[in-house]
Design a protein around this motif. Structure first.
Motif, PDB file in Angstrom:
ATOM      1  N   UNK A 106      34.358  35.079  35.606  1.00 56.05           N
ATOM      2  CA  UNK A 106      35.633  34.882  34.909  1.00 56.05           C
ATOM      3  C   UNK A 106      36.124  36.210  34.347  1.00 56.05           C
ATOM      4  N   UNK A 107      36.778  36.962  35.194  1.00 57.74           N
ATOM      5  CA  UNK A 107      37.317  38.255  34.792  1.00 57.74           C
ATOM      6  C   UNK A 107      38.575  38.556  35.575  1.00 57.74           C
ATOM      7  N   UNK A 108      39.039  39.781  35.479  1.00 57.88           N
ATOM      8  CA  UNK A 108      40.219  40.215  36.227  1.00 57.88           C
ATOM      9  C   UNK A 108      39.840  41.329  37.181  1.00 57.88           C
ATOM     10  N   UNK A 109      40.378  41.264  38.391  1.00 57.25           N
ATOM     11  CA  UNK A 109      40.136  42.343  39.330  1.00 57.25           C
ATOM     12  C   UNK A 109      40.961  43.559  38.910  1.00 57.25           C
ATOM     13  N   UNK A 110      40.564  44.715  39.392  1.00 59.66           N
ATOM     14  CA  UNK A 110      41.340  45.921  39.073  1.00 59.66           C
ATOM     15  C   UNK A 110      42.690  45.899  39.781  1.00 59.66           C
ATOM     16  N   UNK A 111      42.811  45.131  40.844  1.00 66.72           N
ATOM     17  CA  UNK A 111      44.114  44.940  41.474  1.00 66.72           C
ATOM     18  C   UNK A 111      45.049  44.216  40.509  1.00 66.72           C
ATOM     19  N   UNK A 112      44.533  43.167  39.854  1.00 68.11           N
ATOM     20  CA  UNK A 112      45.339  42.435  38.870  1.00 68.11           C
ATOM     21  C   UNK A 112      45.643  43.294  37.652  1.00 68.11           C
ATOM     22  N   UNK A 113      44.630  44.007  37.171  1.00 69.46           N
ATOM     23  CA  UNK A 113      44.818  44.834  35.983  1.00 69.46           C
ATOM     24  C   UNK A 113      45.907  45.882  36.188  1.00 69.46           C
ATOM     25  N   UNK A 152      39.686  47.528  45.059  1.00 72.32           N
ATOM     26  CA  UNK A 152      40.075  47.031  43.735  1.00 72.32           C
ATOM     27  C   UNK A 152      40.133  45.495  43.638  1.00 72.32           C
ATOM     28  N   UNK A 153      40.338  44.722  44.725  1.00 73.06           N
ATOM     29  CA  UNK A 153      40.267  43.263  44.568  1.00 73.06           C
ATOM     30  C   UNK A 153      38.829  42.754  44.427  1.00 73.06           C
ATOM     31  N   UNK A 154      37.845  43.586  44.755  1.00 70.36           N
ATOM     32  CA  UNK A 154      36.452  43.137  44.764  1.00 70.36           C
ATOM     33  C   UNK A 154      35.633  43.666  43.591  1.00 70.36           C
ATOM     34  N   UNK A 155      36.308  44.318  42.650  1.00 66.29           N
ATOM     35  CA  UNK A 155      35.636  44.804  41.441  1.00 66.29           C
ATOM     36  C   UNK A 155      36.350  44.196  40.243  1.00 66.29           C
ATOM     37  N   UNK A 156      35.607  43.457  39.436  1.00 63.26           N
ATOM     38  CA  UNK A 156      36.175  42.745  38.300  1.00 63.26           C
ATOM     39  C   UNK A 156      35.722  43.364  36.993  1.00 63.26           C
TER      40      UNK A 156
END
Length: 262
Positions: A106-113, A152-156
Protein backbone atom coordinates in the motif's frame (compact mmCIF):
# COMPACT_ATOMS: atom_id res chain seq x y z
CA UNK A 1 -8.46 -22.22 -31.86
CA UNK A 2 -11.40 -21.56 -29.53
CA UNK A 3 -9.19 -20.92 -26.50
CA UNK A 4 -7.58 -17.93 -28.18
CA UNK A 5 -10.89 -16.07 -28.31
CA UNK A 6 -11.49 -15.63 -24.57
CA UNK A 7 -11.83 -11.94 -23.79
CA UNK A 8 -10.13 -10.12 -20.95
CA UNK A 9 -13.57 -9.16 -19.60
CA UNK A 10 -14.67 -12.79 -19.53
CA UNK A 11 -11.44 -13.69 -17.80
CA UNK A 12 -12.00 -10.99 -15.17
CA UNK A 13 -15.39 -12.57 -14.50
CA UNK A 14 -13.71 -15.97 -14.14
CA UNK A 15 -11.34 -14.50 -11.55
CA UNK A 16 -14.24 -12.99 -9.60
CA UNK A 17 -16.06 -16.33 -9.72
CA UNK A 18 -12.95 -18.14 -8.49
CA UNK A 19 -12.68 -15.78 -5.52
CA UNK A 20 -16.41 -16.16 -4.80
CA UNK A 21 -15.91 -19.92 -4.62
CA UNK A 22 -13.17 -19.46 -2.00
CA UNK A 23 -14.90 -17.87 1.00
CA UNK A 24 -11.63 -17.02 2.74
CA UNK A 25 -11.28 -14.12 0.32
CA UNK A 26 -13.48 -11.41 -1.13
CA UNK A 27 -12.93 -9.66 -4.45
CA UNK A 28 -12.25 -5.92 -4.15
CA UNK A 29 -11.29 -4.57 -7.58
CA UNK A 30 -9.26 -4.94 -10.75
CA UNK A 31 -5.90 -3.18 -10.33
CA UNK A 32 -4.37 -3.19 -13.80
CA UNK A 33 -2.40 -5.14 -16.36
CA UNK A 34 0.97 -5.32 -18.03
CA UNK A 35 2.37 -7.16 -21.02
CA UNK A 36 1.93 -10.57 -19.42
CA UNK A 37 -0.18 -10.30 -16.29
CA UNK A 38 -3.42 -8.93 -14.85
CA UNK A 39 -3.68 -7.99 -11.18
CA UNK A 40 -6.62 -7.89 -8.79
CA UNK A 41 -7.05 -6.68 -5.22
CA UNK A 42 -8.56 -9.22 -2.84
CA UNK A 43 -9.20 -9.22 0.91
CA UNK A 44 -8.74 -11.90 3.52
CA UNK A 45 -12.16 -12.08 5.18
CA UNK A 46 -10.86 -13.15 8.60
CA UNK A 47 -8.01 -10.63 8.99
CA UNK A 48 -9.17 -7.86 6.58
CA UNK A 49 -5.62 -7.95 5.14
CA UNK A 50 -5.29 -7.02 1.47
CA UNK A 51 -3.52 -9.16 -1.11
CA UNK A 52 -2.84 -9.04 -4.83
CA UNK A 53 -3.82 -11.86 -7.15
CA UNK A 54 -1.64 -11.80 -10.25
CA UNK A 55 -2.68 -13.98 -13.17
CA UNK A 56 -1.21 -14.60 -16.59
CA UNK A 57 -3.25 -12.79 -19.23
CA UNK A 58 -5.58 -15.22 -21.06
CA UNK A 59 -4.02 -14.57 -24.47
CA UNK A 60 -0.76 -16.07 -23.17
CA UNK A 61 -2.14 -19.08 -21.35
CA UNK A 62 -1.13 -21.56 -24.06
CA UNK A 63 2.24 -19.97 -24.87
CA UNK A 64 4.78 -22.24 -23.18
CA UNK A 65 7.64 -19.72 -23.10
CA UNK A 66 5.42 -17.09 -21.47
CA UNK A 67 4.04 -19.62 -18.99
CA UNK A 68 7.61 -20.57 -18.12
CA UNK A 69 8.49 -16.92 -17.46
CA UNK A 70 5.43 -16.53 -15.25
CA UNK A 71 6.32 -19.66 -13.31
CA UNK A 72 9.87 -18.34 -13.00
CA UNK A 73 8.50 -15.16 -11.40
CA UNK A 74 6.68 -17.32 -8.84
CA UNK A 75 9.84 -19.32 -8.18
CA UNK A 76 11.97 -16.19 -7.75
CA UNK A 77 9.54 -14.57 -5.32
CA UNK A 78 9.37 -17.80 -3.34
CA UNK A 79 13.16 -17.72 -2.98
CA UNK A 80 13.29 -14.17 -1.68
CA UNK A 81 12.73 -13.26 1.94
CA UNK A 82 13.16 -9.51 1.96
CA UNK A 83 10.97 -6.87 3.66
CA UNK A 84 10.72 -4.74 0.52
CA UNK A 85 9.67 -7.55 -1.85
CA UNK A 86 6.11 -8.99 -1.79
CA UNK A 87 5.76 -12.45 -0.23
CA UNK A 88 3.90 -15.16 -2.14
CA UNK A 89 1.22 -17.00 -0.16
CA UNK A 90 -0.30 -19.40 -2.69
CA UNK A 91 -0.46 -20.27 -6.39
CA UNK A 92 -2.78 -22.13 -8.75
CA UNK A 93 -4.65 -21.83 -12.05
CA UNK A 94 -7.81 -20.05 -13.20
CA UNK A 95 -9.23 -20.99 -16.63
CA UNK A 96 -5.90 -22.63 -17.52
CA UNK A 97 -3.96 -19.48 -16.58
CA UNK A 98 -1.45 -19.69 -13.72
CA UNK A 99 -1.81 -17.22 -10.87
CA UNK A 100 -0.32 -16.42 -7.50
CA UNK A 101 -1.43 -14.45 -4.45
CA UNK A 102 1.06 -12.10 -2.82
CA UNK A 103 1.19 -9.25 -0.31
CA UNK A 104 -0.41 -5.96 -1.30
CA UNK A 105 2.03 -3.06 -0.97
CA UNK A 106 0.00 0.00 0.00
CA UNK A 107 2.14 2.81 -1.33
CA UNK A 108 2.61 5.07 -4.33
CA UNK A 109 4.80 4.36 -7.31
CA UNK A 110 7.33 6.98 -8.32
CA UNK A 111 5.38 7.33 -11.56
CA UNK A 112 2.36 8.43 -9.50
CA UNK A 113 4.44 10.62 -7.21
CA UNK A 114 6.12 12.51 -10.06
CA UNK A 115 3.45 12.66 -12.77
CA UNK A 116 0.20 12.64 -10.78
CA UNK A 117 1.17 14.28 -7.49
CA UNK A 118 3.80 16.61 -8.93
CA UNK A 119 6.29 15.64 -6.22
CA UNK A 120 9.68 17.28 -6.67
CA UNK A 121 12.94 15.79 -5.46
CA UNK A 122 16.09 17.79 -4.77
CA UNK A 123 19.51 16.42 -5.72
CA UNK A 124 20.13 15.37 -2.10
CA UNK A 125 16.73 13.65 -1.86
CA UNK A 126 17.24 11.94 -5.22
CA UNK A 127 20.62 10.58 -4.15
CA UNK A 128 19.27 9.43 -0.76
CA UNK A 129 16.46 7.51 -2.49
CA UNK A 130 18.87 6.03 -5.01
CA UNK A 131 21.19 4.94 -2.20
CA UNK A 132 18.33 3.04 -0.54
CA UNK A 133 17.42 1.44 -3.88
CA UNK A 134 21.03 0.36 -4.47
CA UNK A 135 21.18 -1.17 -0.99
CA UNK A 136 18.15 -3.26 -1.89
CA UNK A 137 19.60 -4.23 -5.27
CA UNK A 138 22.83 -5.40 -3.62
CA UNK A 139 20.72 -7.75 -1.48
CA UNK A 140 18.78 -8.99 -4.50
CA UNK A 141 22.02 -9.74 -6.33
CA UNK A 142 23.31 -11.56 -3.25
CA UNK A 143 20.29 -13.82 -3.65
CA UNK A 144 21.37 -14.40 -7.25
CA UNK A 145 18.46 -12.45 -8.76
CA UNK A 146 18.45 -9.61 -11.32
CA UNK A 147 15.19 -7.63 -11.55
CA UNK A 148 15.67 -6.15 -15.06
CA UNK A 149 12.65 -3.83 -14.89
CA UNK A 150 13.42 -1.22 -12.23
CA UNK A 151 11.26 1.48 -13.79
CA UNK A 152 9.34 4.16 -11.87
CA UNK A 153 6.02 2.17 -12.00
CA UNK A 154 7.75 -0.77 -10.26
CA UNK A 155 9.28 1.10 -7.33
CA UNK A 156 6.94 2.19 -4.55
CA UNK A 157 7.35 4.53 -1.63
CA UNK A 158 5.70 3.44 1.62
CA UNK A 159 6.40 6.07 4.25
CA UNK A 160 10.14 6.54 3.79
CA UNK A 161 10.79 2.98 2.60
CA UNK A 162 11.14 1.78 -0.98
CA UNK A 163 9.47 -1.42 -2.16
CA UNK A 164 10.20 -3.27 -5.41
CA UNK A 165 7.38 -5.00 -7.31
CA UNK A 166 6.79 -6.83 -10.62
CA UNK A 167 9.46 -9.49 -11.01
CA UNK A 168 8.04 -10.61 -14.37
CA UNK A 169 11.33 -9.97 -16.20
CA UNK A 170 13.60 -11.06 -13.37
CA UNK A 171 16.15 -13.79 -13.97
CA UNK A 172 19.06 -15.61 -12.40
CA UNK A 173 22.24 -13.54 -12.02
CA UNK A 174 24.90 -14.69 -14.51
CA UNK A 175 28.34 -13.95 -13.08
CA UNK A 176 30.42 -15.01 -16.07
CA UNK A 177 29.02 -12.60 -18.67
CA UNK A 178 31.63 -10.67 -20.66
CA UNK A 179 30.43 -7.06 -20.46
CA UNK A 180 31.87 -6.30 -23.91
CA UNK A 181 29.40 -8.80 -25.44
CA UNK A 182 26.29 -7.10 -24.02
CA UNK A 183 24.30 -5.38 -26.78
CA UNK A 184 21.27 -4.20 -24.79
CA UNK A 185 22.00 -3.25 -21.17
CA UNK A 186 18.28 -3.43 -20.28
CA UNK A 187 18.22 -7.16 -21.00
CA UNK A 188 21.58 -8.07 -19.48
CA UNK A 189 21.39 -10.95 -17.01
CA UNK A 190 23.75 -9.35 -14.52
CA UNK A 191 24.20 -6.10 -12.57
CA UNK A 192 24.50 -4.02 -15.76
CA UNK A 193 20.73 -4.21 -16.36
CA UNK A 194 19.65 -3.15 -12.89
CA UNK A 195 22.22 -0.35 -12.71
CA UNK A 196 21.17 0.94 -16.13
CA UNK A 197 17.57 1.16 -14.89
CA UNK A 198 18.75 2.83 -11.68
CA UNK A 199 20.42 5.49 -13.84
CA UNK A 200 17.14 6.25 -15.59
CA UNK A 201 15.26 6.12 -12.28
CA UNK A 202 17.65 8.73 -10.85
CA UNK A 203 17.18 10.90 -13.93
CA UNK A 204 13.40 10.89 -13.40
CA UNK A 205 13.93 12.03 -9.81
CA UNK A 206 16.32 14.80 -10.84
CA UNK A 207 14.10 16.02 -13.67
CA UNK A 208 11.14 16.28 -11.27
CA UNK A 209 12.67 19.53 -9.97
CA UNK A 210 13.83 20.80 -13.37
CA UNK A 211 12.39 23.97 -14.88
CA UNK A 212 13.28 24.41 -18.55
CA UNK A 213 14.55 27.87 -19.42
CA UNK A 214 14.48 27.43 -23.20
CA UNK A 215 12.12 25.62 -25.55
CA UNK A 216 14.90 23.71 -27.31
CA UNK A 217 15.75 20.46 -25.59
CA UNK A 218 19.34 19.68 -24.71
CA UNK A 219 21.03 16.56 -23.39
CA UNK A 220 20.48 15.93 -19.69
CA UNK A 221 24.07 16.85 -18.84
CA UNK A 222 23.44 20.37 -20.16
CA UNK A 223 19.90 20.76 -18.82
CA UNK A 224 20.38 19.53 -15.27
CA UNK A 225 23.81 21.10 -14.65
CA UNK A 226 24.63 18.61 -11.94
CA UNK A 227 27.71 18.58 -9.71
CA UNK A 228 30.47 16.81 -11.62
CA UNK A 229 30.56 13.86 -9.21
CA UNK A 230 26.82 13.29 -9.66
CA UNK A 231 27.11 13.54 -13.44
CA UNK A 232 30.02 11.08 -13.51
CA UNK A 233 28.09 8.67 -11.27
CA UNK A 234 25.07 8.83 -13.59
CA UNK A 235 27.19 8.34 -16.69
CA UNK A 236 28.70 5.18 -15.21
CA UNK A 237 25.23 3.83 -14.41
CA UNK A 238 24.08 4.63 -17.96
CA UNK A 239 27.09 3.06 -19.70
CA UNK A 240 28.35 6.41 -20.98
CA UNK A 241 31.51 6.04 -18.92
CA UNK A 242 33.11 2.80 -17.71
CA UNK A 243 30.33 0.83 -15.98
CA UNK A 244 30.50 -0.27 -12.37
CA UNK A 245 31.72 -3.82 -11.77
CA UNK A 246 28.84 -4.52 -9.37
CA UNK A 247 25.90 -2.93 -7.60
CA UNK A 248 28.03 -2.88 -4.46
CA UNK A 249 30.69 -0.81 -6.23
CA UNK A 250 27.98 1.59 -7.41
CA UNK A 251 26.67 1.89 -3.86
CA UNK A 252 30.15 2.52 -2.48
CA UNK A 253 30.76 5.12 -5.20
CA UNK A 254 27.68 7.21 -4.40
CA UNK A 255 28.45 10.95 -4.55
CA UNK A 256 28.26 12.72 -1.18
CA UNK A 257 24.95 14.35 -0.32
CA UNK A 258 23.37 16.06 2.63
CA UNK A 259 20.40 14.04 3.88
CA UNK A 260 18.32 16.59 5.75
CA UNK A 261 16.35 13.82 7.50
CA UNK A 262 19.41 12.61 9.42
Amino acid sequence: MWWKRISEKSFDQAVELYIAEHPDFSFKKFLGYGSYGRTYLIEDCSSASLFVLKCLRPKHRHHQKTIHKFQQEIHILQQLSLPYVPTIHSAGTISDSPFFIMDYVNGQTFEELIFQNGTKFTIAQSLAITKQLLEQIVQLHNYGIVHRDLRIPNILLVGQQLHIIDFGLATTYQKQIDISTIENPKRAENHISDLYFVGHFLLFLLYSDYKPSKKKEKVWQQELKLPIKVQDFLERLLWIQEPFASALEALQSMPPFIDKNH
